[in-house]
Design a protein around this motif. Structure first.
Motif: not given
Length: 271
Positions: A18-24, A74-77, A226-238
């Motif tokens: 849901g709305p998490v601490a990481a900001s947009r 802006s706002g929470p991610d 988290d939403t500000n750690d795209p590397a793991l999701f890129v790794g999954e996609a690749e």
């Protein structure tokens, strides 16, 4: 058995989803830095594809449920709890398979203050199932570049989970270790195993550089991001990270306990 409905409610109440601490703002900055191949954000991954900021935004919308609107700045991610639940199921399935085959496993975290207990329970369960939980290169020093300059840390293990400590830190739960995104600790651990003649891990479990660093070297890796750690999701996609679970990785450590119970139950590892 913790039901999906109860876990979904917990994810939202604890703000794991849901709305998490990481900001947009912070997430978008991470996507820009990743697109620029900033090593502080790629976490040891050398992407095979060209990833523009808009590509990463679409990927993170698909993997995590964040807004794909580039004008939303802006706002929470936001993390979609259904995506978290689906990824937790896949995460548990990899643990179940590892336990069934009794493979060597390496655990490591760059978030020991929050996630050490989560990984430690999984390590205990896999060890009880007959897996060798590895702890190589304990005590070796690693120079890691931080925002404060280069600092020297030592590799340590707590209940089978690798982490790094500053020199002189007390080896106790009151000081569980340092926060790091670096892939250097997993590289040192794997180097230690190779020098000792193995066995090498057939599964690496963790977060940050532990997952991306291992995946980049060809080891199967699963973890949390988290939403500000795209590397793991890129790794999954690749295809270099098997499972990346989207959730807030910085909430109170006890908030992860229901996730531990759920994963162990799904993996048939509850004791």
């Amino acid at each position: 058995m913790l039901s999906i409905g109860v876990l979904r409610a917990h994810l939202l109440a604890a703000r794991l989803a849901g709305p998490v601490a990481a900001s947009r703002e912070k997430s978008l900055l991470s996507y820009r830095l990743f697109a620029a191949r900033d090593p502080g954000v790629t976490l040891g991954l050398d992407p095979k594809w060209a990833w523009r900021e808009q590509d990463l935004l679409r990927l993170m919308a698909d993997k995590c449920g964040v807004s794909d609107d580039p004008d939303h700045v802006s706002g929470p991610d936001v993390i979609d709890p259904e995506r978290t639940l689906s990824a937790l199921d896949a995460f548990a399935e990899r643990l179940r398979a590892a336990a069934a085959d009794r493979v060597p496993v390496l655990f490591g975290t760059g978030h020991p203050h929050r996630l050490l207990g989560f990984y430690a329970e999984l390590a205990d369960a896999l060890s009880a199932a007959g897996c060798l939980v590895l702890s190589p290169a304990q005590g070796r020093c690693i120079d890691i570049t931080t925002r404060f300059g280069v600092r020297t840390y030592s590799l340590d293990y707590v209940r089978g989970v690798a982490l790094v400590r500053e020199p002189g830190a007390r080896r106790a739960w009151s000081e569980p270790g340092a926060h790091t995104h670096s892939p250097l600790p997993v590289r040192m651990a794997l180097e230690g195993l190779a020098e000792a003649g193995g066995p090498l891990p057939e599964l690496v479990v963790g977060d940050h550089g532990w997952v991306c660093g291992a995946g980049q070297l060809g080891f199967e890796a699963i973890g949390l991001a988290d939403t500000n750690d795209p590397a793991l999701f890129v790794g999954e996609a690749e295809g270099r990270v098997s499972v990346a679970v989207p959730l807030d990785d910085g909430v109170r450590s006890d908030y992860y306990r229901p996730l531990t119970r759920y994963v162990l139950n799904r993996a048939c590892l509850s004791q």
